[in-house]
Structure formats: structure tokens, C-alpha cells
Motif scaffolding. Structure first.
Motif, short mmCIF file in Angstrom:
data_model
loop_
_atom_site.label_atom_id
_atom_site.label_comp_id
_atom_site.label_asym_id
_atom_site.label_seq_id
_atom_site.Cartn_x
_atom_site.Cartn_y
_atom_site.Cartn_z
N THR A 218 0.85 -1.19 0.00
CA THR A 218 0.00 0.00 0.00
C THR A 218 0.88 1.24 0.00
O THR A 218 2.00 1.19 0.53
CB THR A 218 -0.96 0.01 1.21
OG1 THR A 218 -1.68 1.25 1.21
CG2 THR A 218 -0.24 -0.13 2.53
N HIS B 24 -3.27 -1.00 -3.33
CA HIS B 24 -3.94 -0.33 -2.20
C HIS B 24 -3.36 1.07 -2.04
O HIS B 24 -2.15 1.27 -2.14
CB HIS B 24 -3.69 -1.13 -0.90
CG HIS B 24 -4.47 -0.60 0.29
ND1 HIS B 24 -4.18 0.60 0.90
CD2 HIS B 24 -5.52 -1.12 0.97
CE1 HIS B 24 -5.01 0.80 1.92
NE2 HIS B 24 -5.84 -0.24 1.97
N ASN C 242 -9.25 5.28 2.10
CA ASN C 242 -8.62 4.02 1.70
C ASN C 242 -9.30 3.35 0.51
O ASN C 242 -10.53 3.20 0.50
CB ASN C 242 -8.59 3.05 2.88
CG ASN C 242 -7.55 3.48 3.90
OD1 ASN C 242 -6.36 3.27 3.71
ND2 ASN C 242 -8.01 4.12 4.96
N ALA D 238 -8.85 0.00 -2.32
CA ALA D 238 -8.10 -1.25 -2.51
C ALA D 238 -8.74 -2.14 -3.54
O ALA D 238 -9.96 -2.14 -3.74
CB ALA D 238 -8.03 -2.02 -1.18
N HIS E 85 -7.01 -6.96 -0.94
CA HIS E 85 -5.91 -6.11 -0.46
C HIS E 85 -6.33 -5.16 0.67
O HIS E 85 -5.55 -4.29 1.05
CB HIS E 85 -5.29 -5.34 -1.63
CG HIS E 85 -4.47 -6.21 -2.51
ND1 HIS E 85 -3.13 -6.45 -2.29
CD2 HIS E 85 -4.82 -6.96 -3.58
CE1 HIS E 85 -2.69 -7.28 -3.21
NE2 HIS E 85 -3.67 -7.62 -4.00
#
Ligand code: SAM
Ligand code: SF4
Length: 376
Positions: free
Chosen positions: A154, A183, A237, A239, A243
Motif C-alpha cells: 500500500t 492499495h 482508503n 483497494a 488487499h
């Protein structure tokens, strides 16, 4: 289930926007590791009934630690706690620490998720923020991590940086997509009290970007990542399937966590605890028998409800009225429905079954909506 958090309070240099707890003096590194090992052992009684499925090294900059130190910490945790053999183990890292050799060793130690603080792929932004790496180093750190075969990767980006144009931001996202990063955590720059940026803003040395530009960058982030197949699973966030951050999901679901290290928090389901925010005091306390939390806050039912609403409404799973009934009682369900109904009409919240979720319109007003639910 539970999560384990280890705070590593060291950074190679101080970024101008950051107010996380860290020091740039690395001279106490060895003593800190000893103190951490002691705290890990001391805390086991409080968390002996939990099964840990995540471990997270956060900071500061955990990648300032040697592989040997990281291994000692992991082994100490495995020795004293019920730790899943398939646990997600994340390490936050800065690009300038990620040599091919170091990454190879992290993988051998069982680090299966790496969070790299890139912030921007533009050297102008990196210099302004006083990051310790260049754009070129940022790119090669990502490629090195991919070549090392770390399963989950990430990266952190910051938008809304003074002077960042819409096309600068587009280029950052394109770079990330081109590199195949699965991510992303993207945060709007905030001016935290006491930081250099806050001081510069007050002196008009830097001018924050216009609100419209901020919104335009956030909207683009959502649209571009969606088009690419990412799920917007929490406000900051994004993803691809498989993930998501298990550690953060635990936290958002209100699952207990043990935190060790200076300034780390712990939560055991009823109370929250804080460690002292001083490396030196933390180390000296670790040498005495009085090694304990510096503060404890018993959470009342309203505190727990507010916290639940605050974290859950920011996720794509939203709030669940069954869970509210179970944890807080019928009265809280009625109260929640009552507040939520005002937002359904405005299409800012939506209800499916027992889940109340924020809509794509509501996301831009998330903080205001959440505040309406708070009970005091
Ligand atoms: C505390 S840092 C730790 C990770 C690592 N030291 C690094 O710098 O990448 C976690 C993330 O918080 C974000 N962050 C910290 N302060 C911020 C601020 N004032 N505004 C926006 N994002 C911020 C950055 O994206 C950073 O990567
Ligand atoms: S952003 Fe990361 S590297 Fe920069 S000061 Fe904060 S914790 Fe340290």
C-alpha cells in the motif's frame, strides 16, 4: 480476535506537516527496543484471552529498525500471545530505507504487508514537505518491494498540497496505477497545530489550496480509482479485492488492540489506555517496576456509541442496527434511525436491510453527518 500495534517513534527527518509522535534523535534506538520487549512481556496478562490476527508496525518510521530488531519484536510477541500463523504483519516504511536486501529480509521475517509513505511523485512537493526521499527513490522503492514478493503493498499519498495543481494530482494517481499498486491511502493535507506548515500558513509563507480544488482532487481520486477497479472501502482508503487492510478493519469494527511503545494506545473492549509520549521517560519507566500506562479512560456507553458511528460511517460497510441493539440497546437503535431518516431524504445516507451507509453524495459531508449522531 484482536490487533497488535507497535509504535516506532523515530524518523530520519521531520516532515513539515506531521504531528505524529516521533523524534529525529536515533541514539535511543537500542534502549527503546529493549523497553518494547519488556512492555510486550508485561502486557500479556491483560490480553491473554485474545487471538491476534494482525500486527502493525507504525510510526514514526519503523523502517529505521534493523531486521534483527524487527525479528526480536515479532518473536517476543509470538512467544507471549496467541498469534495466528497467517496473521497480517504490516510495516510502515519510508522509501529511502527500502534497499533490495532489506526488503528481502523483511519478507523472510514474515512481513506480508508493506505501507510505503510516498506522499507525492513530484520532487517539488517532496521538497516543500521536507520528505527524506526523492520521486525517483519513491518509484524504485515500489518496484523493489514488488520484486521482493511482499504480498500486500500500500502507498500513502497526500493531496491538497499548496501549489499542487489538478494535473499534478492526476499524474500522481496515474503513476500509482501504472506501477500496479493494489492499495492506496490518500489523505488531504491538514495543518496540524505546532507544525512548520501551520506556522507558515499563519505567516502566509504558504497558501492553502482553495476548497473547490480540494474537492475536485478528492472527487477525481474516487472516480479514477473506481474506474480502475479499486473499492473505496474507507474514506481515505482504496483497494483491489483481497488487499484491504485487516488491521484497520479490526480497528474500524471496534475490535480490541494492544499497543506498545511511546504514545501507543490500547483498547480492551471497555477502556482505552495511553502510553507516555516521551522516548526517554518510556525507557526509564521500563527499567523500574512502575512500567504502566500513563492514562486510562473508561468508556461510557455514549463514548462507545459515538466511536462506533464515527469509524463505521466512514467505511463502505456502514453502521449496523443489529450491532447497535446488541451493544447499546433498543433506545440507541431508535435514536440512530431517527437521525438517519433526515439524511435519507437528502440522499446522503441510504439503508439496506439493517445497514445504514453513506452515499457517494454524503461522502463529501461525512464529518458533518457523523457529528449529527453524537450523543453527549
Ligand atoms: C505517521 S505517517 C507514518 C509513515 C511513515 N513515517 C511515512 O511518513 O510515510 C502516516 C501517514 O500519515 C499521513 N499524514 C501525516 N500527517 C499528515 C497531515 N498533516 N496531512 C495529511 N496526511 C498526513 C502521511 O500520508 C503519512 O504517510
Ligand atoms: S510523515 Fe512519517 S517520516 Fe514524516 S515526520 Fe511523520 S512519521 Fe516521520
Amino acid at each position: 480476535m484482536a490487533g497488535f500495534y507497535v509504535h516506532i517513534p523515530f524518523c530520519r527527518q521531520a516532515c513539515r506537516y506531521c504531528d505524529f509522535y516521533f523524534t529525529v534523535s536515533l541514539k535511543y534506538k537500542d534502549e527503546l527496543v529493549e523497553a518494547l520487549l519488556k512492555e510486550i512481556k508485561n502486557k500479556k496478562k491483560q490480553f491473554q484471552n485474545y487471538q491476534f490476527n494482525t500486527l502493525y508496525f507504525g510510526g514514526g518510521t519503523p523502517s529505521v529498525l534493523s531486521e534483527i530488531d524487527i525479528n526480536r519484536i515479532i518473536e517476543e510477541i509470538k512467544t507471549h500471545y496467541n498469534f495466528d500463523s497467517k496473521a497480517e504483519i504490516t510495516l510502515e516504511a519510508n522509501p529511502d530505507d527500502l534497499s533490495v536486501e532489506y526488503l528481502k529480509n523483511l519478507k523472510l521475517l514474515g512481513i506480508n504487508r508493506l505501507s510505503i509513505g510516498i506522499q507525492s511523485f513530484h520532487d517539488r512537493d517532496l521538497k516543500l514537505m521536507r520528505r527524506s526521499h526523492s520521486a525517483e527513490q519513491a518509484i524504485s522503492s515500489i518496484k523493489n518491494a514488488q520484486n521482493a514478493g511482499i504480498q500486500k503493498l500500500t502507498i500513502d499519498l497526500i493531496y491538497g498540497i499548496p501549489g499542487m495543481s489538478f494535473s499534478d494530482w492526476q499524474e500522481n494517481l496515474e503513476k500509482l496505477i501504472e506501477l500496479g499498486v493494489p492499495h492506496i491511502s490518500a489523505y488531504h493535507l491538514t495543518y496540524e497545530p505546532g507544525t512548520v506548515f501551520d506556522h507558515w500558513r499563519k505567516k502566509k509563507k504558504i497558501i492553502p489550496i482553495e476548497e473547490d480544488s480540494s474537492l475536485e482532487q478528492f472527487k477525481y481520486l474516487i472516480e479514477r480509482t473506481r474506474k480502475e477497479g479499486f473499492q473505496h472501502y474507507e474514506i481515505s482508503n482504496f483497494a483491489r479485492e483481497g488487499h484491504f487492510s485487516e488491521h484497520n478493519k479490526n480497528y474500524w469494527k471496534g475490535i480490541p488492540y494492544a499497543g506498545v511503545g511511546p504514545a501507543a494506545h490500547s483498547y480492551d473492549g471497555t477502556a482505552r489506555y495511553w502510553n507516555i509520549s516521551s522516548v526517554q521517560k518510556y525507557i526509564s519507566e521500563s527499567k523500574s517496576d512502575s512500567f504502566n500506562y500513563s492514562e486510562k479512560e473508561m468508556l461510557g456507553v455514549n463514548d462507545r456509541y459515538n466511536e462506533y458511528i464515527m469509524v463505521s460511517l466512514r467505511t463502505m460497510w456502514g453502521i449496523n442496527t443489529d450491532k447497535i441493539k446488541q451493544s447499546f440497546g433498543e433506545d440507541y437503535v431508535r435514536y440512530t434511525e431517527d437521525i438517519a431518516s433526515g439524511f435519507y431524504k437528502k440522499e446522503l445516507l441510504t439503508k439496506k436491510g439493517n445497514d445504514i451507509r453513506i452515499t457517494s453524495r454524503g461522502i463529501f459531508l461525512a464529518d458533518q453527518i457523523i457529528r449529527e449522531f453524537f450523543r453527549v
